[in-house]
Design a protein around this motif. Structure first.
Motif, PDB file in Angstrom:
ATOM      1  N   GLU A  58     -85.317 -23.734  13.550  1.00  0.00           N
ATOM      2  CA  GLU A  58     -84.939 -24.984  12.881  1.00  0.00           C
ATOM      3  C   GLU A  58     -83.516 -24.875  12.317  1.00  0.00           C
ATOM      4  OE1 GLU A  58     -86.684 -28.200   9.696  1.00  0.00           O
ATOM      5  OE2 GLU A  58     -87.213 -26.091   9.411  1.00  0.00           O
ATOM      6  N   HIS A  59     -83.156 -23.725  11.791  1.00  0.00           N
ATOM      7  CA  HIS A  59     -81.802 -23.542  11.255  1.00  0.00           C
ATOM      8  C   HIS A  59     -80.771 -23.640  12.381  1.00  0.00           C
ATOM      9  CE1 HIS A  59     -82.788 -21.479   7.174  1.00  0.00           C
ATOM     10  NE2 HIS A  59     -83.720 -22.361   7.503  1.00  0.00           N
ATOM     11  N   LEU A  60     -81.083 -23.066  13.528  1.00  0.00           N
ATOM     12  CA  LEU A  60     -80.169 -23.137  14.670  1.00  0.00           C
ATOM     13  C   LEU A  60     -80.038 -24.571  15.179  1.00  0.00           C
ATOM     14  CD1 LEU A  60     -81.250 -19.896  16.536  1.00  0.00           C
ATOM     15  CD2 LEU A  60     -79.169 -20.258  15.185  1.00  0.00           C
ATOM     16  N   GLN A  61     -81.127 -25.329  15.153  1.00  0.00           N
ATOM     17  CA  GLN A  61     -81.068 -26.729  15.586  1.00  0.00           C
ATOM     18  C   GLN A  61     -80.204 -27.555  14.637  1.00  0.00           C
ATOM     19  OE1 GLN A  61     -85.180 -27.892  15.875  1.00  0.00           O
ATOM     20  NE2 GLN A  61     -85.318 -27.259  18.023  1.00  0.00           N
ATOM     21  N   VAL A  62     -80.344 -27.324  13.348  1.00  0.00           N
ATOM     22  CA  VAL A  62     -79.533 -28.060  12.378  1.00  0.00           C
ATOM     23  C   VAL A  62     -78.060 -27.676  12.520  1.00  0.00           C
ATOM     24  CG1 VAL A  62     -79.157 -28.574   9.935  1.00  0.00           C
ATOM     25  CG2 VAL A  62     -81.483 -28.274  10.788  1.00  0.00           C
ATOM     26  N   LEU A  63     -77.787 -26.392  12.730  1.00  0.00           N
ATOM     27  CA  LEU A  63     -76.414 -25.955  12.975  1.00  0.00           C
ATOM     28  C   LEU A  63     -75.842 -26.664  14.201  1.00  0.00           C
ATOM     29  CD1 LEU A  63     -73.909 -24.154  12.620  1.00  0.00           C
ATOM     30  CD2 LEU A  63     -75.133 -22.372  13.888  1.00  0.00           C
ATOM     31  N   TYR A  64     -76.602 -26.691  15.292  1.00  0.00           N
ATOM     32  CA  TYR A  64     -76.149 -27.390  16.509  1.00  0.00           C
ATOM     33  C   TYR A  64     -75.886 -28.865  16.207  1.00  0.00           C
ATOM     34  CZ  TYR A  64     -76.074 -29.811  20.897  1.00  0.00           C
ATOM     35  OH  TYR A  64     -75.702 -30.633  21.926  1.00  0.00           O
ATOM     36  N   ASN A  65     -76.817 -29.527  15.519  1.00  0.00           N
ATOM     37  CA  ASN A  65     -76.637 -30.948  15.220  1.00  0.00           C
ATOM     38  C   ASN A  65     -75.399 -31.182  14.363  1.00  0.00           C
ATOM     39  OD1 ASN A  65     -78.749 -31.874  16.732  1.00  0.00           O
ATOM     40  ND2 ASN A  65     -80.004 -32.533  15.020  1.00  0.00           N
ATOM     41  N   HIS A  66     -75.146 -30.289  13.425  1.00  0.00           N
ATOM     42  CA  HIS A  66     -73.973 -30.449  12.574  1.00  0.00           C
ATOM     43  C   HIS A  66     -72.691 -30.299  13.408  1.00  0.00           C
ATOM     44  CE1 HIS A  66     -72.478 -29.943   8.200  1.00  0.00           C
ATOM     45  NE2 HIS A  66     -71.521 -30.467   8.939  1.00  0.00           N
ATOM     46  N   LEU A  67     -72.647 -29.289  14.268  1.00  0.00           N
ATOM     47  CA  LEU A  67     -71.489 -29.127  15.152  1.00  0.00           C
ATOM     48  C   LEU A  67     -71.339 -30.331  16.085  1.00  0.00           C
ATOM     49  CD1 LEU A  67     -71.841 -25.345  16.064  1.00  0.00           C
ATOM     50  CD2 LEU A  67     -70.094 -26.390  14.600  1.00  0.00           C
ATOM     51  N   ALA A  68     -72.457 -30.804  16.634  1.00  0.00           N
ATOM     52  CA  ALA A  68     -72.420 -31.960  17.529  1.00  0.00           C
ATOM     53  C   ALA A  68     -71.882 -33.188  16.801  1.00  0.00           C
ATOM     54  CB  ALA A  68     -73.815 -32.235  18.088  1.00  0.00           C
ATOM     55  N   GLN A  69     -72.295 -33.356  15.556  1.00  0.00           N
ATOM     56  CA  GLN A  69     -71.822 -34.493  14.757  1.00  0.00           C
ATOM     57  C   GLN A  69     -70.302 -34.407  14.558  1.00  0.00           C
ATOM     58  OE1 GLN A  69     -72.271 -34.348  10.408  1.00  0.00           O
ATOM     59  NE2 GLN A  69     -73.512 -36.213  10.629  1.00  0.00           N
ATOM     60  N   LEU A  70     -69.799 -33.221  14.239  1.00  0.00           N
ATOM     61  CA  LEU A  70     -68.353 -33.053  14.078  1.00  0.00           C
ATOM     62  C   LEU A  70     -67.616 -33.364  15.376  1.00  0.00           C
ATOM     63  CD1 LEU A  70     -68.215 -29.708  12.043  1.00  0.00           C
ATOM     64  CD2 LEU A  70     -67.695 -32.008  11.201  1.00  0.00           C
ATOM     65  N   LEU A  71     -68.150 -32.899  16.485  1.00  0.00           N
ATOM     66  CA  LEU A  71     -67.499 -33.108  17.783  1.00  0.00           C
ATOM     67  C   LEU A  71     -67.526 -34.575  18.204  1.00  0.00           C
ATOM     68  CD1 LEU A  71     -68.889 -29.905  19.497  1.00  0.00           C
ATOM     69  CD2 LEU A  71     -66.485 -30.344  18.902  1.00  0.00           C
ATOM     70  N   ARG A  72     -68.548 -35.321  17.804  1.00  0.00           N
ATOM     71  CA  ARG A  72     -68.587 -36.753  18.103  1.00  0.00           C
ATOM     72  C   ARG A  72     -67.669 -37.532  17.169  1.00  0.00           C
ATOM     73  NH1 ARG A  72     -74.019 -35.638  18.073  1.00  0.00           N
ATOM     74  NH2 ARG A  72     -74.310 -36.802  16.132  1.00  0.00           N
ATOM     75  N   ARG A  73     -67.622 -37.104  15.906  1.00  0.00           N
ATOM     76  CA  ARG A  73     -66.845 -37.825  14.903  1.00  0.00           C
ATOM     77  C   ARG A  73     -65.341 -37.710  15.160  1.00  0.00           C
ATOM     78  NH1 ARG A  73     -68.266 -35.862   9.346  1.00  0.00           N
ATOM     79  NH2 ARG A  73     -66.502 -34.447   9.527  1.00  0.00           N
TER      80      ARG A  73
END
Length: 121
Positions: A58-73
């Motif tokens: 779950e921590h790795l998924q949240v890390l991925y989502n946070h990075l993905a959010q930065l890359l989209r933003r």
């Protein structure tokens, strides 16, 4: 305030981080988030009162989502910021920073040009 100049190992590590972020950002429009996983690692850790644990999926998924959010933003921010600093600003051929100092300072040629452009009192 002075900042240390990046070492070769700093630049190599930043280049590798750039490649990792590019790998995540391969999808046009930015990477898709993992459904049902939070988007902010910092908020998630704060709300759960935990520290990041790479052994918890779950921590790795949240890390991925946070990075993905930065890359989209801010698409390709990592290319402009990391690539620009490592491969443009620090490139000695561009003569932007002083190669003889261990901290960031303008190249003597740039300082000279700016001094010549400064209005005289």
């Amino acid at each position: 305030m002075k900042m240390d100049k990046a070492s070769e190992s700093d630049i190599d590590a930043a280049g590798e981080l750039l490649q990792l972020l590019d790998t995540i950002d391969w999808h046009w429009g930015g990477p898709c988030p993992i459904p049902d996983a939070p988007d902010s690692l910092l908020e998630f850790l704060s709300e759960t009162g935990s520290e990041f644990d790479a052994e918890k999926p779950e921590h790795l998924q949240v890390l991925y989502n946070h990075l993905a959010q930065l890359l989209r933003r801010a698409p390709n921010f990592h290319g402009r910021i990391i690539g620009g600093m490592c491969y443009v600003i620090h490139n000695p051929r561009n003569e932007i920073i002083d190669p003889d100092l261990d901290y960031l300072e303008m190249h003597p040629k740039l300082r000279g040009l700016l001094n010549n452009l400064a209005p005289t009192p």
